[in-house]
Design a protein around this motif. Structure first.
Motif, PDB file in Angstrom:
ATOM      1  N   ARG A   8       0.802  -1.229   0.000  1.00  0.00           N
ATOM      2  CA  ARG A   8       0.000   0.000   0.000  1.00  0.00           C
ATOM      3  C   ARG A   8       0.835   1.280   0.000  1.00  0.00           C
ATOM      4  NH1 ARG A   8      -5.377  -1.073   0.698  1.00  0.00           N
ATOM      5  NH2 ARG A   8      -5.674  -3.278   0.202  1.00  0.00           N
ATOM      6  N   MET A   9       2.150   1.177   0.178  1.00  0.00           N
ATOM      7  CA  MET A   9       2.943   2.396   0.085  1.00  0.00           C
ATOM      8  C   MET A   9       3.491   2.595  -1.329  1.00  0.00           C
ATOM      9  SD  MET A   9       6.452   1.491   2.142  1.00  0.00           S
ATOM     10  CE  MET A   9       7.723   0.416   1.451  1.00  0.00           C
ATOM     11  N   GLN A  10       3.119   1.691  -2.244  1.00  0.00           N
ATOM     12  CA  GLN A  10       3.569   1.815  -3.622  1.00  0.00           C
ATOM     13  C   GLN A  10       2.793   2.913  -4.348  1.00  0.00           C
ATOM     14  OE1 GLN A  10       6.318   0.233  -4.546  1.00  0.00           O
ATOM     15  NE2 GLN A  10       6.249  -0.583  -2.443  1.00  0.00           N
ATOM     16  N   SER A  11       3.458   3.525  -5.319  1.00  0.00           N
ATOM     17  CA  SER A  11       2.857   4.591  -6.126  1.00  0.00           C
ATOM     18  C   SER A  11       3.678   4.748  -7.399  1.00  0.00           C
ATOM     19  CB  SER A  11       2.871   5.914  -5.347  1.00  0.00           C
ATOM     20  OG  SER A  11       2.571   7.009  -6.200  1.00  0.00           O
ATOM     21  N   PRO A  12       3.031   5.121  -8.522  1.00  0.00           N
ATOM     22  CA  PRO A  12       3.808   5.400  -9.733  1.00  0.00           C
ATOM     23  C   PRO A  12       4.688   6.641  -9.603  1.00  0.00           C
ATOM     24  CG  PRO A  12       1.481   5.948 -10.038  1.00  0.00           C
ATOM     25  CD  PRO A  12       1.587   5.215  -8.749  1.00  0.00           C
ATOM     26  N   VAL A  13       4.411   7.465  -8.574  1.00  0.00           N
ATOM     27  CA  VAL A  13       5.274   8.621  -8.301  1.00  0.00           C
ATOM     28  C   VAL A  13       6.441   8.111  -7.458  1.00  0.00           C
ATOM     29  CG1 VAL A  13       5.403  10.921  -7.290  1.00  0.00           C
ATOM     30  CG2 VAL A  13       3.268  10.132  -8.351  1.00  0.00           C
ATOM     31  N   ALA A  69       8.873   6.775   1.740  1.00  0.00           N
ATOM     32  CA  ALA A  69       8.152   5.991   2.742  1.00  0.00           C
ATOM     33  C   ALA A  69       8.987   4.807   3.211  1.00  0.00           C
ATOM     34  CB  ALA A  69       6.820   5.515   2.173  1.00  0.00           C
ATOM     35  N   ASP A  70       9.616   4.123   2.264  1.00  0.00           N
ATOM     36  CA  ASP A  70      10.438   2.964   2.614  1.00  0.00           C
ATOM     37  C   ASP A  70      11.622   3.358   3.488  1.00  0.00           C
ATOM     38  OD1 ASP A  70      11.192   0.028   2.026  1.00  0.00           O
ATOM     39  OD2 ASP A  70      13.018   1.126   1.502  1.00  0.00           O
ATOM     40  N   HIS A  71      12.166   4.537   3.267  1.00  0.00           N
ATOM     41  CA  HIS A  71      13.307   5.025   4.044  1.00  0.00           C
ATOM     42  C   HIS A  71      13.001   5.016   5.537  1.00  0.00           C
ATOM     43  CE1 HIS A  71      16.876   7.467   4.934  1.00  0.00           C
ATOM     44  NE2 HIS A  71      16.103   8.222   5.703  1.00  0.00           N
ATOM     45  N   LEU A  72      11.767   5.352   5.883  1.00  0.00           N
ATOM     46  CA  LEU A  72      11.379   5.397   7.292  1.00  0.00           C
ATOM     47  C   LEU A  72      10.709   4.112   7.746  1.00  0.00           C
ATOM     48  CD1 LEU A  72      11.120   6.881   9.944  1.00  0.00           C
ATOM     49  CD2 LEU A  72       9.109   8.058   9.054  1.00  0.00           C
ATOM     50  N   ILE A  73       9.787   3.594   6.955  1.00  0.00           N
ATOM     51  CA  ILE A  73       9.008   2.433   7.380  1.00  0.00           C
ATOM     52  C   ILE A  73       9.888   1.212   7.591  1.00  0.00           C
ATOM     53  CG2 ILE A  73       7.282   0.759   6.589  1.00  0.00           C
ATOM     54  CD1 ILE A  73       5.731   3.100   5.395  1.00  0.00           C
ATOM     55  N   ASN A  74      10.873   1.022   6.761  1.00  0.00           N
ATOM     56  CA  ASN A  74      11.739  -0.157   6.866  1.00  0.00           C
ATOM     57  C   ASN A  74      13.091   0.173   7.475  1.00  0.00           C
ATOM     58  OD1 ASN A  74       9.901  -2.058   5.777  1.00  0.00           O
ATOM     59  ND2 ASN A  74      10.328  -1.278   3.725  1.00  0.00           N
ATOM     60  N   ALA A  75      13.106   1.179   8.356  1.00  0.00           N
ATOM     61  CA  ALA A  75      14.360   1.596   8.990  1.00  0.00           C
ATOM     62  C   ALA A  75      14.584   0.916  10.338  1.00  0.00           C
ATOM     63  CB  ALA A  75      14.382   3.111   9.167  1.00  0.00           C
ATOM     64  N   SER A 126       8.429  15.409   2.258  1.00  0.00           N
ATOM     65  CA  SER A 126       8.174  14.653   3.484  1.00  0.00           C
ATOM     66  C   SER A 126       6.753  14.872   3.982  1.00  0.00           C
ATOM     67  CB  SER A 126       9.174  15.040   4.575  1.00  0.00           C
ATOM     68  OG  SER A 126      10.445  14.503   4.306  1.00  0.00           O
ATOM     69  N   VAL A 127       6.305  16.131   3.976  1.00  0.00           N
ATOM     70  CA  VAL A 127       4.948  16.436   4.431  1.00  0.00           C
ATOM     71  C   VAL A 127       3.916  15.789   3.507  1.00  0.00           C
ATOM     72  CG1 VAL A 127       3.268  18.290   4.735  1.00  0.00           C
ATOM     73  CG2 VAL A 127       5.601  18.566   5.592  1.00  0.00           C
TER      74      VAL A 127
END
Length: 336
Positions: A36-41, A48-54, A120-121
């Protein structure tokens, strides 16, 4: 033996029981988060991955799962709510780091320093939107109501904190109001929503909300104390960040009150005006140690942890309940 010593005598690794019990569900939660954090942008999933999977502990979604299983859930509805909780939490962290100009988050360079504050925002806003999609898909209007209201309360807490930033006269009860909204509310909502998803009776729903609220308060107060006594590698952030940002946390407020006029100029310069030298943090640490402000903060955290455990009295005995009781102790005895 005081409450801090008692909690510290319990092994911090006891949280492993909760992690072990939650592993099957969390595999599903993590798959939902990744999808669900995937996007074509491209910047959205990268940031998102930088923080979620940190390497975060995922305590809030794990709490949702644990509450559901403790209340007797036999389906996987709690997994979507747990993923929604993690997205809400991550969104608030992204916004917090921009507001606070934080340098580190979970041991990594803060996202806004890599992609910029606007990105980020906006990615935080994207994750909020994804969280609401997941809540709707979970199929519980009551759970949706709980988490939606929590998102509003968290924002109110952020604004209240912002309006009282660097306030050397901040009252203890106002500070507790801030952290109750800013931090503890999501713990409370996560636990309550999990119980709701399991179809738990009202008494158990209220019990899990009380557990989560008190657990969140214990965690935040422990964080406050750790910022003046922990190591950067333990914290996943720079020790002293709260001091350098001029945050009026409880250890600081207690130390200011205890040192009185003798250190008023020091506190006004370093916190009120944020004019700090490299040696000022060490001096603040020493004043907090001398006044017992750190220990007093941890004692209060331990009291909230005890309240959290007491709230579980109406829940079924077993491994899940034991794991949540251990988590409350871990909130105070941990080093990170």
């Amino acid at each position: 033996m005081d409450a801090v010593t008692a909690a510290a005598n319990r092994p911090a690794a006891s949280v492993d029981l909760l992690v072990t019990l939650g592993t099957p569900d969390m595999a599903g939660v993590n798959a939902l988060i990744s999808a669900r954090m995937q996007s074509p942008v491209a910047v959205i999933p990268a940031l998102a991955d930088h923080l979620i999977n940190a390497g975060g502990k995922r305590l809030r979604p794990l709490l949702t799962v644990a509450a559901a299983r403790l209340a007797g859930a036999t389906n996987d509805a709690c997994q979507k709510l747990a993923a929604a909780v993690e997205f809400i939490h991550t969104a608030t962290l992204l916004h917090d780091d921009v507001i606070d100009s934080s340098q580190l988050r979970r041991g990594k360079v803060a996202a806004h320093l890599i992609w910029g504050a606007p990105s980020s925002v906006l990615v935080g806003d994207f994750l909020f939107a994804r969280s609401f999609e997941l809540m709707v898909e979970a199929g519980s209007l009551r759970a949706l109501d709980i988490l939606a209201k929590a998102a509003g309360v968290i924002s109110e807490g952020e604004v209240l904190q912002l309006t009282r930033a660097h306030d050397l006269n901040l009252a203890k009860d106002v500070y507790l109001e801030i952290i109750r909204a800013k931090t503890a509310e999501l713990f409370a909502a996560a636990a309550e929503a999990g119980a709701v998803s399991a179809g738990a009776p009202d008494e158990q729903q209220r019990a899990m909300r009380s557990y989560g609220l008190n657990l969140g308060l214990a965690f935040q107060l422990s964080d406050d104390a750790l910022d003046y006594g922990g190591l950067t590698e333990d914290l996943g952030k720079n020790a002293g960040d709260d001091f350098r940002e001029g945050k009026a946390t409880l250890p600081l407020l207690l130390a200011i009150a205890a040192t009185g006029a003798g250190e008023a100029d020091f506190w006004e310069r370093t916190i009120g005006r944020r004019e700090q030298s490299d040696a000022d943090f060490c001096r603040a640490q020493e004043l907090i140690r001398q006044t017992g402000a750190g220990a007093e903060t941890l004692n209060l955290a331990a009291e909230f942890a005890d309240e959290a455990k007491s709230a579980l009295g109406c829940m079924p005995a077993g491994d899940w309940r034991t794991a949540l009781e251990d988590l409350a102790d871990f909130a105070v005895s941990r080093r990170a």
